[in-house]
Design a protein around this motif. Sequence first.
Motif, PDB file in Angstrom:
ATOM      1  N   LEU A  19       0.847  -1.194   0.000  1.00  0.00           N
ATOM      2  CA  LEU A  19       0.000   0.000   0.000  1.00  0.00           C
ATOM      3  C   LEU A  19       0.877   1.236   0.000  1.00  0.00           C
ATOM      4  CD1 LEU A  19      -2.722   1.557   0.561  1.00  0.00           C
ATOM      5  CD2 LEU A  19      -2.207   1.241   3.009  1.00  0.00           C
ATOM      6  N   VAL A  20       0.539   2.219  -0.839  1.00  0.00           N
ATOM      7  CA  VAL A  20       1.245   3.495  -0.780  1.00  0.00           C
ATOM      8  C   VAL A  20       0.255   4.654  -0.900  1.00  0.00           C
ATOM      9  CG1 VAL A  20       3.290   2.438  -1.840  1.00  0.00           C
ATOM     10  CG2 VAL A  20       1.870   3.875  -3.216  1.00  0.00           C
ATOM     11  N   THR A  21       0.352   5.576   0.062  1.00  0.00           N
ATOM     12  CA  THR A  21      -0.544   6.733   0.044  1.00  0.00           C
ATOM     13  C   THR A  21       0.217   8.044  -0.127  1.00  0.00           C
ATOM     14  OG1 THR A  21      -0.538   7.152   2.431  1.00  0.00           O
ATOM     15  CG2 THR A  21      -2.118   5.502   1.624  1.00  0.00           C
ATOM     16  N   TYR A  25       6.234   6.411   0.805  1.00  0.00           N
ATOM     17  CA  TYR A  25       5.973   4.967   0.764  1.00  0.00           C
ATOM     18  C   TYR A  25       6.087   4.421  -0.661  1.00  0.00           C
ATOM     19  CZ  TYR A  25       4.946   5.079   5.708  1.00  0.00           C
ATOM     20  OH  TYR A  25       5.066   5.230   7.071  1.00  0.00           O
ATOM     21  N   LYS A 100       7.731   7.401  14.793  1.00  0.00           N
ATOM     22  CA  LYS A 100       7.048   7.301  13.505  1.00  0.00           C
ATOM     23  C   LYS A 100       7.429   8.517  12.680  1.00  0.00           C
ATOM     24  CE  LYS A 100       4.420   3.690  14.270  1.00  0.00           C
ATOM     25  NZ  LYS A 100       4.504   2.470  13.475  1.00  0.00           N
ATOM     26  N   PHE A 103       5.801  11.548   7.751  1.00  0.00           N
ATOM     27  CA  PHE A 103       4.975  11.196   6.581  1.00  0.00           C
ATOM     28  C   PHE A 103       4.062   9.996   6.849  1.00  0.00           C
ATOM     29  CE2 PHE A 103       9.333   9.516   5.923  1.00  0.00           C
ATOM     30  CZ  PHE A 103       9.069   8.151   5.914  1.00  0.00           C
ATOM     31  N   HIS A 104       4.044   9.504   8.078  1.00  0.00           N
ATOM     32  CA  HIS A 104       3.177   8.376   8.426  1.00  0.00           C
ATOM     33  C   HIS A 104       1.840   8.880   8.987  1.00  0.00           C
ATOM     34  CE1 HIS A 104       1.476   5.265  11.102  1.00  0.00           C
ATOM     35  NE2 HIS A 104       1.934   4.417  10.208  1.00  0.00           N
ATOM     36  N   THR A 105       0.749   8.587   8.292  1.00  0.00           N
ATOM     37  CA  THR A 105      -0.596   8.976   8.718  1.00  0.00           C
ATOM     38  C   THR A 105      -1.345   7.725   9.174  1.00  0.00           C
ATOM     39  OG1 THR A 105      -0.573  10.756   7.094  1.00  0.00           O
ATOM     40  CG2 THR A 105      -2.726  10.113   7.949  1.00  0.00           C
ATOM     41  N   ASP A 108      -4.320   6.168   7.269  1.00  0.00           N
ATOM     42  CA  ASP A 108      -4.058   5.554   5.957  1.00  0.00           C
ATOM     43  C   ASP A 108      -3.827   4.045   6.066  1.00  0.00           C
ATOM     44  OD1 ASP A 108      -4.125   8.204   5.271  1.00  0.00           O
ATOM     45  OD2 ASP A 108      -2.235   8.217   4.158  1.00  0.00           O
ATOM     46  N   ASN A 109      -3.305   3.600   7.203  1.00  0.00           N
ATOM     47  CA  ASN A 109      -3.004   2.176   7.372  1.00  0.00           C
ATOM     48  C   ASN A 109      -4.209   1.278   7.092  1.00  0.00           C
ATOM     49  OD1 ASN A 109      -0.477   2.857   8.279  1.00  0.00           O
ATOM     50  ND2 ASN A 109      -0.861   2.372  10.416  1.00  0.00           N
ATOM     51  N   ASP A 128       4.249  -4.681   4.049  1.00  0.00           N
ATOM     52  CA  ASP A 128       4.398  -3.231   4.206  1.00  0.00           C
ATOM     53  C   ASP A 128       5.409  -2.676   3.191  1.00  0.00           C
ATOM     54  OD1 ASP A 128       2.653  -2.803   6.321  1.00  0.00           O
ATOM     55  OD2 ASP A 128       4.212  -2.229   7.752  1.00  0.00           O
ATOM     56  N   ALA A 129       5.212  -1.422   2.822  1.00  0.00           N
ATOM     57  CA  ALA A 129       6.106  -0.778   1.864  1.00  0.00           C
ATOM     58  C   ALA A 129       7.484  -0.463   2.466  1.00  0.00           C
ATOM     59  CB  ALA A 129       5.461   0.506   1.337  1.00  0.00           C
ATOM     60  N   ASP A 130       7.631  -0.634   3.767  1.00  0.00           N
ATOM     61  CA  ASP A 130       8.929  -0.380   4.415  1.00  0.00           C
ATOM     62  C   ASP A 130       9.661  -1.692   4.703  1.00  0.00           C
ATOM     63  OD1 ASP A 130       7.147  -1.289   6.289  1.00  0.00           O
ATOM     64  OD2 ASP A 130       7.824   0.044   7.892  1.00  0.00           O
ATOM     65  N   HIS A 235      11.892  -6.023   7.864  1.00  0.00           N
ATOM     66  CA  HIS A 235      10.875  -4.977   7.997  1.00  0.00           C
ATOM     67  C   HIS A 235      11.418  -3.819   8.837  1.00  0.00           C
ATOM     68  CE1 HIS A 235       6.474  -4.038   9.514  1.00  0.00           C
ATOM     69  NE2 HIS A 235       7.028  -3.018   8.892  1.00  0.00           N
ATOM     70  N   TYR A 238       8.987   1.482  12.580  1.00  0.00           N
ATOM     71  CA  TYR A 238       9.369   2.802  13.107  1.00  0.00           C
ATOM     72  C   TYR A 238      10.195   3.583  12.060  1.00  0.00           C
ATOM     73  CZ  TYR A 238       7.564   1.348  17.684  1.00  0.00           C
ATOM     74  OH  TYR A 238       6.766   0.917  18.713  1.00  0.00           O
ATOM     75  N   LYS A 240      12.381   4.863   9.015  1.00  0.00           N
ATOM     76  CA  LYS A 240      12.522   4.255   7.684  1.00  0.00           C
ATOM     77  C   LYS A 240      13.951   4.417   7.140  1.00  0.00           C
ATOM     78  CE  LYS A 240       8.306   3.455   8.321  1.00  0.00           C
ATOM     79  NZ  LYS A 240       8.135   2.314   9.243  1.00  0.00           N
TER      80      LYS A 240
HETATM   81  N1  UDP Z   1       1.188   3.475   4.799  1.00  0.00           N
HETATM   82  C1  UDP Z   1       1.079   4.439   3.803  1.00  0.00           C
HETATM   83  N2  UDP Z   1       0.947   5.758   4.169  1.00  0.00           N
HETATM   84  C2  UDP Z   1       0.924   6.166   5.468  1.00  0.00           C
HETATM   85  C3  UDP Z   1       1.025   5.183   6.468  1.00  0.00           C
HETATM   86  C4  UDP Z   1       1.173   3.847   6.109  1.00  0.00           C
HETATM   87  O1  UDP Z   1       1.122   4.132   2.616  1.00  0.00           O
HETATM   88  O2  UDP Z   1       0.830   7.379   5.720  1.00  0.00           O
HETATM   89  C5  UDP Z   1       1.288   2.044   4.418  1.00  0.00           C
HETATM   90  C6  UDP Z   1       2.674   1.597   3.959  1.00  0.00           C
HETATM   91  O3  UDP Z   1       2.552   0.442   3.163  1.00  0.00           O
HETATM   92  C7  UDP Z   1       3.325   1.257   5.295  1.00  0.00           C
HETATM   93  C8  UDP Z   1       2.185   0.568   6.020  1.00  0.00           C
HETATM   94  O4  UDP Z   1       1.001   1.253   5.571  1.00  0.00           O
HETATM   95  O5  UDP Z   1       4.454   0.422   5.144  1.00  0.00           O
HETATM   96  C9  UDP Z   1       2.249   0.609   7.538  1.00  0.00           C
HETATM   97  O6  UDP Z   1       2.880   1.787   8.024  1.00  0.00           O
HETATM   98  P1  UDP Z   1       4.380   1.736   8.580  1.00  0.00           P
HETATM   99  O7  UDP Z   1       5.100   0.697   7.836  1.00  0.00           O
HETATM  100  O8  UDP Z   1       4.955   3.120   8.519  1.00  0.00           O
HETATM  101  O9  UDP Z   1       4.191   1.322  10.102  1.00  0.00           O
HETATM  102  P2  UDP Z   1       5.240   0.558  11.055  1.00  0.00           P
HETATM  103  O10 UDP Z   1       5.711  -0.664  10.332  1.00  0.00           O
HETATM  104  O11 UDP Z   1       6.336   1.519  11.373  1.00  0.00           O
HETATM  105  O12 UDP Z   1       4.394   0.210  12.249  1.00  0.00           O
END
Ligand code: UDP
Length: 277
Positions: A19-21, A25, A100, A103-105, A108-109, A128-130, A235, A238, A240
Amino acid sequence: MSGLLAGTPPLSEHAYVTLVTNADYARGAAALVRSLRLTGTQADCVVLFTGGVADADLDPLRALGARLVRTDLLETSEAFNAAHARKALHGAAPFTKGEKPSFHTPLDNFAKLRLWQLTEYSAVVFIDADAIAVQNCDKLFGYPEFCAAPNVYESLADFGRMNSGVFTARPSEATFAAMAEALDAPGAFWRRTDQTFLQSFFPDWHGLPVYYNMLQYVWFAMPELWDWAQIRILHFQYEKPWQDPHPKARELAPLIGLWQRIEAGGDMPPLESLPRP
Ligand code: UDP
Ligand code: MN
């Protein structure tokens, strides 16, 4: 809007889905798709993207042969959106273990759940995209719904929680509808968003080995668990690897270096040549 809009037809009955928003990502997803291709998989690599991503930011994904599927965030209620807004969520359920990125919303998750609408596939694996694949993961397409690895990065207590960065699913509109209803129940607050929700929706989730979702903090917090020969997916929870600089960048330098190598179009080095924690 409840549907998904695909630019190109599926080429396989199996797909890795991410997923990418936003642009950040999209950058992560390009490294992920590259890494998946390096594992020799024939499965589709699907990128669910929202209107928050500029077309030009999708070009690298197109060039890699990813299947781009336009989607929307879920149609959740105003109360739900307010409760899961970044400021409200960080206030009600602070993150104390790591940071976090800006750019993490959190809201969106939840759009991850849209993958249940990809009914052209018999089985999908969300990543996850990360994250990047270190070795082939196609075996997971034969695993049932719902499998995920535990959220292990600090201690044994972590084994009771799952991490939603990698999971197996069987797309189904009926499942998607049931989820949408359970998700936005009156007063709902999912402190770790889709992760808390999925663990609640699938209380008897099947546990994957931690190696299918090796969290970067294991590198410094539980080094005895680190085993390159077994790691399938790495993965970066937190901070990136493309954040420059971030507070843990020095400690995680070897892992960031590997991510950068894949992003730049390099190959996966022989696993036995990689440094150990
Ligand atoms: N994501 C996104 N935009 C956002 C937040 C999350 O596209 O603003 C997607 C993306 O694929 C990301 C996943 O949702 O990898 C989960 O978020 P993240 O990996 O940042 O969370 P963490 O693994 O740090 O808990
Ligand atoms: Mn993640």
